[in-house]
Design an enzyme around this catalytic site. Structure first.
Site, mmCIF file in Angstrom:
data_model
loop_
_atom_site.group_PDB
_atom_site.id
_atom_site.type_symbol
_atom_site.label_atom_id
_atom_site.label_comp_id
_atom_site.label_asym_id
_atom_site.label_seq_id
_atom_site.Cartn_x
_atom_site.Cartn_y
_atom_site.Cartn_z
ATOM 1 N N PRO A 320 8.314 -9.550 1.853
ATOM 2 C CA PRO A 320 7.084 -10.160 1.305
ATOM 3 C C PRO A 320 5.417 -10.629 1.203
ATOM 4 C CG PRO A 320 8.994 -12.404 0.812
ATOM 5 C CD PRO A 320 8.925 -11.006 2.165
ATOM 6 N N GLY A 321 4.898 -10.078 3.150
ATOM 7 C CA GLY A 321 3.782 -10.472 2.877
ATOM 8 C C GLY A 321 3.028 -11.880 2.991
ATOM 9 N N ARG A 322 1.827 -11.267 1.601
ATOM 10 C CA ARG A 322 1.224 -12.125 1.643
ATOM 11 C C ARG A 322 2.015 -13.025 0.238
ATOM 12 N NH1 ARG A 322 -3.663 -8.625 -0.365
ATOM 13 N NH2 ARG A 322 -2.254 -7.273 0.668
ATOM 14 N N TYR A 367 -11.980 -3.737 0.511
ATOM 15 C CA TYR A 367 -11.217 -2.603 -0.530
ATOM 16 C C TYR A 367 -11.375 -3.396 -1.876
ATOM 17 C CZ TYR A 367 -6.973 -3.781 3.243
ATOM 18 O OH TYR A 367 -6.872 -4.882 4.141
ATOM 19 N N CYS A 394 -26.956 -10.886 6.918
ATOM 20 C CA CYS A 394 -27.519 -9.017 6.290
ATOM 21 C C CYS A 394 -26.883 -8.149 6.314
ATOM 22 C CB CYS A 394 -28.714 -9.013 7.821
ATOM 23 S SG CYS A 394 -29.161 -10.681 8.246
ATOM 24 N N GLU A 395 -25.561 -7.863 4.841
ATOM 25 C CA GLU A 395 -25.798 -6.968 4.560
ATOM 26 C C GLU A 395 -25.473 -7.146 3.174
ATOM 27 O OE1 GLU A 395 -24.028 -4.263 5.993
ATOM 28 O OE2 GLU A 395 -23.937 -5.266 7.816
#
Length: 467
Positions: A320-322, A367, A394-395
């Site tokens: 099932p993953g997340r 993503y 700092c992005e």
């Protein structure tokens, strides 16, 4: 309603700074049950609580930023998948989030465990998890990782390349070991998800292609090697998937491959793993299926394909993953700066800066994943304003929530809670800008348990052995 995350540019069209799906809430204090864990609510004085713990108390005790993980929610979702897929083997995805305590919960709820690195395997084994119920993924498993897995006797290794197969055979020959494996195939299904988490199309790093016969070559080689037991086929079409449409195509192609293998060798392989990667709700645009809906649809698909190819239905497994741990967690941040910015055309965006950022949740930057947020330390009767929740790094792309309506009186010192932070937040966290990673605290029935303590500057300095 869409079935995938928006993957647009960092900066929205200035003439319409919010996405079309985002609606101004009638009540900004209301918590959408689809986004939060089962015990999350607002108390009488407006403070968000989870597992009986007020976020204000949690921050006072453990600091900010902070992840809270709802144990009751985690166990409920694990049981839901276990029961819905009764007769199948359900593998919890260690890559979503794994600690020794999590491994124990997974064990106690009767699930198996999937790992994909030496660290995840070590965590599972150190927790006392039965190796026979562990599977190991990875497109470039090292000799050391494979040796640890084989020596421990894990239940299955998901073979991803002929080079890996050479390593497995060499280790077995040298140490008198025997490997149980599944061959990962790419069925050529384009999952409706972000390019980076779609994993079954041809042009990517995972698995053996069915269409050019690579998969059959690998399967036949495993079948005839005396050091290997080939259990079956593994297929995984991606992550954050909301329905079973893609699985129908994957099942058709993998079942056909099983039939062709039987014709070629006279042996029917006993197992098929259809992967999973089931989606969760990060915002109110997301509409994930329930475990019961997924199970009913997948059972029908497999039964139909087995009948069509005239083969016995194999033992099935899913991952099932997340979908188990994702909704169980929330991230808590403290607001430090609120900055309105005028845009062309008379629009305005308010930047709400918090004490975390891309170091504790890289998914929005990686993503363009969408999240939600709510004012967590109090209720507010103020009008709402369109905000962008950003981090301290700092992005320019250090964005946690691209667009969200927050009360217009949000100010420094307020707490923001971000739901659906249980998966791929702490697990993908970094020390960017030399930032210590936040702790993870489990909450249940008014009690807290630290799963991962907060990193400190002393931890970071201990790694720096230069002068």
């Amino acid at each position: 309603m869409t079935h995938m995350h928006v993957a647009g540019a960092i900066h929205a069209d200035v003439s319409s700074p919010g996405p079309q799906w985002l609606e101004r809430p009638a009540d900004p204090n209301e918590l959408d049950a689809a986004l939060w864990s089962v015990t999350t609510k607002r108390t009488a004085d407006g403070v968000v609580s989870s597992g009986g713990i007020r976020v204000t108390d949690a921050v006072e005790q453990f600091g900010s930023p902070l992840y809270l993980l709802d144990e009751q929610d985690f166990r409920t979702r694990a049981r839901d998948f276990r029961d819905a897929f009764a007769g199948w083997t359900v593998y919890y995805a260690g890559k979503a989030f794994l600690t020794r305590t999590i491994a124990r919960w997974v064990d106690e709820e009767g699930l198996s465990l999937d790992v994909c690195s030496a660290g995840e395997l070590a965590t599972a084994l150190d927790a006392g998890f039965d190796p026979a119920r562990i599977g190991m993924h990875g497109n470039n498993k090292s000799l050391g990782e494979l040796a640890t897995a084989l020596e421990a006797g894990i239940g299955r290794i998901i073979v991803d390349s002929l080079d890996e197969l050479d390593r497995i055979v060499g280790l077995c020959e040298a140490n008198d070991w025997h490997a149980k494996v599944m061959v990962r195939v790419t069925p050529g299904v384009e999952a409706h998800t972000h390019e980076y988490i779609a994993t079954a199309h041809e042009d990517q790093k995972f698995g053996f292609s069915i269409t050019n016969n690579q998969a059959m070559v690998a399967m036949v080689r495993c079948h005839y090697d005396p050091h290997i037991t080939l259990l079956g086929i593994h297929s995984h079409i991606g992550s954050q998937i909301f329905d079973t449409g893609g699985f129908e195509v994957a099942a058709k192609r993998t079942m056909k491959l099983l039939s062709q293998f039987t014709d070629a060798t006279g042996t029917q392989l006993p197992e098929l793993d259809l992967g999973g990667g089931f989606g969760i709700a990060y915002t109110n645009q997301d509409s994930p299926s329930t475990a019961d809906e997924l199970a009913a649809n997948l059972r029908e698909i497999v039964e139909h394909e087995a009948h069509g190819y005239g083969i016995t239905e194999p033992k099935l497994s899913i991952e099932p993953g997340r979908a188990i741990v994702g909704p169980s967690g929330m991230a808590i941040y403290t607001v430090g700066t609120v900055k309105p910015v005028d845009l062309e055309g008379g629009a305005q965006r308010v930047y709400v800066s918090v004490d975390g950022g891309m170091s504790d949740n890289i998914r929005p930057a990686l993503y363009a994943a969408e999240y939600s947020a709510t004012l967590a330390n109090r209720a507010s009767q103020a009008d709402t304003m369109l905000c962008r929740v950003v981090g301290k790094h700092c992005e320019g792309g250090d964005i946690l929530v691209h667009d969200v309506f927050l009360p217009a009186d949000v100010h420094p010192g307020d707490l923001l809670a971000v739901p659906a932070a249980g998966a791929y937040s702490r697990e993908m966290a970094s020390n960017y800008n030399h930032t210590p990673r936040p702790p993870v605290v489990a909450v249940n029935d008014g009690a807290t348990q630290v799963l991962l303590r907060r990193e400190t500057l002393e931890d970071l300095m201990a790694l720096d052995v230069g002068k």
